[in-house]
Write a protein that holds these residues in place. Sequence first.
Motif, PDB file in Angstrom:
ATOM      1  N   ARG A  32      -0.230  -0.139  10.223  1.00 47.39           N
ATOM      2  CA  ARG A  32      -0.097   1.263   9.814  1.00 47.39           C
ATOM      3  C   ARG A  32       0.246   1.431   8.341  1.00 47.39           C
ATOM      4  O   ARG A  32      -0.180   2.410   7.708  1.00 47.39           O
ATOM      5  CB  ARG A  32       0.936   1.978  10.698  1.00 47.39           C
ATOM      6  N   TRP A  33       1.002   0.499   7.751  1.00 47.66           N
ATOM      7  CA  TRP A  33       1.358   0.671   6.339  1.00 47.66           C
ATOM      8  C   TRP A  33       0.162   0.364   5.438  1.00 47.66           C
ATOM      9  O   TRP A  33       0.042   0.935   4.355  1.00 47.66           O
ATOM     10  CB  TRP A  33       2.572  -0.198   5.993  1.00 47.66           C
ATOM     11  N   TRP A  34      -0.710  -0.528   5.871  1.00 41.68           N
ATOM     12  CA  TRP A  34      -1.953  -0.736   5.133  1.00 41.68           C
ATOM     13  C   TRP A  34      -2.867   0.478   5.277  1.00 41.68           C
ATOM     14  O   TRP A  34      -3.578   0.848   4.334  1.00 41.68           O
ATOM     15  CB  TRP A  34      -2.660  -2.000   5.630  1.00 41.68           C
ATOM     16  N   ILE A  35      -2.837   1.087   6.459  1.00 39.65           N
ATOM     17  CA  ILE A  35      -3.607   2.320   6.661  1.00 39.65           C
ATOM     18  C   ILE A  35      -3.112   3.403   5.710  1.00 39.65           C
ATOM     19  O   ILE A  35      -3.903   4.145   5.110  1.00 39.65           O
ATOM     20  CB  ILE A  35      -3.503   2.785   8.128  1.00 39.65           C
ATOM     21  N   LEU A  36      -1.792   3.496   5.544  1.00 39.61           N
ATOM     22  CA  LEU A  36      -1.230   4.471   4.608  1.00 39.61           C
ATOM     23  C   LEU A  36      -1.737   4.217   3.189  1.00 39.61           C
ATOM     24  O   LEU A  36      -2.040   5.166   2.454  1.00 39.61           O
ATOM     25  CB  LEU A  36       0.304   4.413   4.641  1.00 39.61           C
ATOM     26  N   ALA A  37      -1.843   2.945   2.803  1.00 33.29           N
ATOM     27  CA  ALA A  37      -2.348   2.621   1.460  1.00 33.29           C
ATOM     28  C   ALA A  37      -3.789   3.092   1.294  1.00 33.29           C
ATOM     29  O   ALA A  37      -4.161   3.661   0.252  1.00 33.29           O
ATOM     30  CB  ALA A  37      -2.249   1.116   1.218  1.00 33.29           C
ATOM     31  N   VAL A  38      -4.611   2.891   2.327  1.00 31.77           N
ATOM     32  CA  VAL A  38      -6.009   3.328   2.271  1.00 31.77           C
ATOM     33  C   VAL A  38      -6.090   4.852   2.184  1.00 31.77           C
ATOM     34  O   VAL A  38      -6.823   5.418   1.349  1.00 31.77           O
ATOM     35  CB  VAL A  38      -6.771   2.826   3.518  1.00 31.77           C
ATOM     36  N   ILE A  39      -5.322   5.528   3.041  1.00 35.08           N
ATOM     37  CA  ILE A  39      -5.328   6.992   3.050  1.00 35.08           C
ATOM     38  C   ILE A  39      -4.798   7.529   1.720  1.00 35.08           C
ATOM     39  O   ILE A  39      -5.315   8.513   1.173  1.00 35.08           O
ATOM     40  CB  ILE A  39      -4.491   7.517   4.228  1.00 35.08           C
ATOM     41  N   GLY A  40      -3.756   6.882   1.194  1.00 36.87           N
ATOM     42  CA  GLY A  40      -3.179   7.313  -0.080  1.00 36.87           C
ATOM     43  C   GLY A  40      -4.171   7.212  -1.223  1.00 36.87           C
ATOM     44  O   GLY A  40      -4.230   8.097  -2.090  1.00 36.87           O
TER      45      GLY A  40
END
Length: 506
Positions: A32-40
């Motif tokens: 999920r934190w890598w997903i946040l990086a992508v979304i960010g």
Amino acid sequence: MDRVQISEGLQGSDGLVRRPASPSTGGAHEHRWWILAVIGMAQLMVVLDATIVNIALPSAQQDLGFTDGNRQWIVTAYALAFGSLLLLGGRIADLVGRKLVFMVGLAGFAGASALGGAAGSFTMLVTARALQGIFAALLAPAALSLLTTTFTDPKERAKAFGIYGAIAGTGGAVGLLLGGVLTEYLDWRWCLYVNLAIAALALVGGSRLLHGGRPDDRPKLDVPGTLLVSAGLFCIVYGFSNAETHAWSSASTWGFLVIGALLVAAFAWWQTRATHPLLPLRVVLDRDRGASFLAMFISGAGMFGVFLFLTYYLQQILAYTPVKTGLAFLPMVGVMIVASVVTTNNLVPRMGAKPIVPLGMGLSAAGMVWMTALDLNSGYLTHVLPPLLVLGLGLGLIFAPAMSMATMGVEAHDAGVASAMVNTSQQVGGSIGTALLNTLATSAATNYLVGRQPTPDVMAEAQLRSYSTAYWWSALFFALGLVVSYVLYRRGAPAQQQGEATTVHV
């Protein structure tokens, strides 16, 4: 209002409280934190493109040879497409899947950026900017709804929305800095080409990390509602954009505003009767969610007072270069990021949004009032930086909590349209605020010059009067936001807490 439980929190082997596993819940939670990086990255690309081209405009105009009258369309084309199609983009994400729409939005935005960077004419550049806006309208709601469905644990959700809110709020300032660096040291075209690198990274990450995110009970598309709201928002954004170059008495200004208001009113009426409404009333009539949409709208209108007019002040009065202007905003960005993360992680879960967002509105208003004291001899450290830091703190207290509360507890099949409403509120608020502030500032300068000789000192003073007028009105917007957010937000911590069911207010 009654609260209806829609899902029970389940505790996994890692101790996190989650909704029952479903292919529609969005992301691979273990990443999920890598997903946040992508979304960010995707959100940063969308937000910074609203301002990065502003810095490049003089160079682009000289290169392509378009007139001052046409110059505004490089900015307006993006705002028109983005603002008018956001709700449709959000609903498309609910219909066909958030990952697919996210990836299509990324690829399309990158392609449009490449077209704009290679533009050999004004028409080609405006077309590319409009295409950027269309794909941004797909990308932005999908990104926020992916974030909403990926982070379901309240504590982690708070951290994620703190970071996301900081990106959304500071993207404009980052665009000013990046645009200055690229224009000064490379070429204005790189203000568009830079999106290719950002999009490539996000596409690789998204393809590996994201899940489909299509609800099992996905709604049908409300075609009449889509046409009404898209046309209405287009007319409103276009009317306010025209106000920057035409008189308010011009039919091309007030005519579009009246038509837009009527179409939006017709859309609201239709939503009460449609079988599958584009924007279900349950999404907007919840007090906390409605307060958040209004907070984003009002703060979007007020925030542009600092990004637009302080940029002019630093470059035209203090003779800053584009790069130095962008660097001047960085301390505000840093304060805003810290405030966003701390607020959503520590304060809102304990106290709720009611004391936090109104406080942010009050601090933002105070920062704008403080800026009215800037004059021809003001220094950065002693006069510009202090109100910037206050404003950064205020905006940090507004954006992340408002975004989190606007999407909290929304049902899976409404996540996209709820996320789109957040972006629509900020985008339309920004368009209205920019037009109003620009008109008021221009009138103030014109009134000051009446009966005076246009010497360099008098012209500089007229500019200061125009900036000061914009700051005062921005402060008024934030003061209105203080009252609205204090009245509408519920007292106490949010209903969704660890171990509790997700709730929807109906």
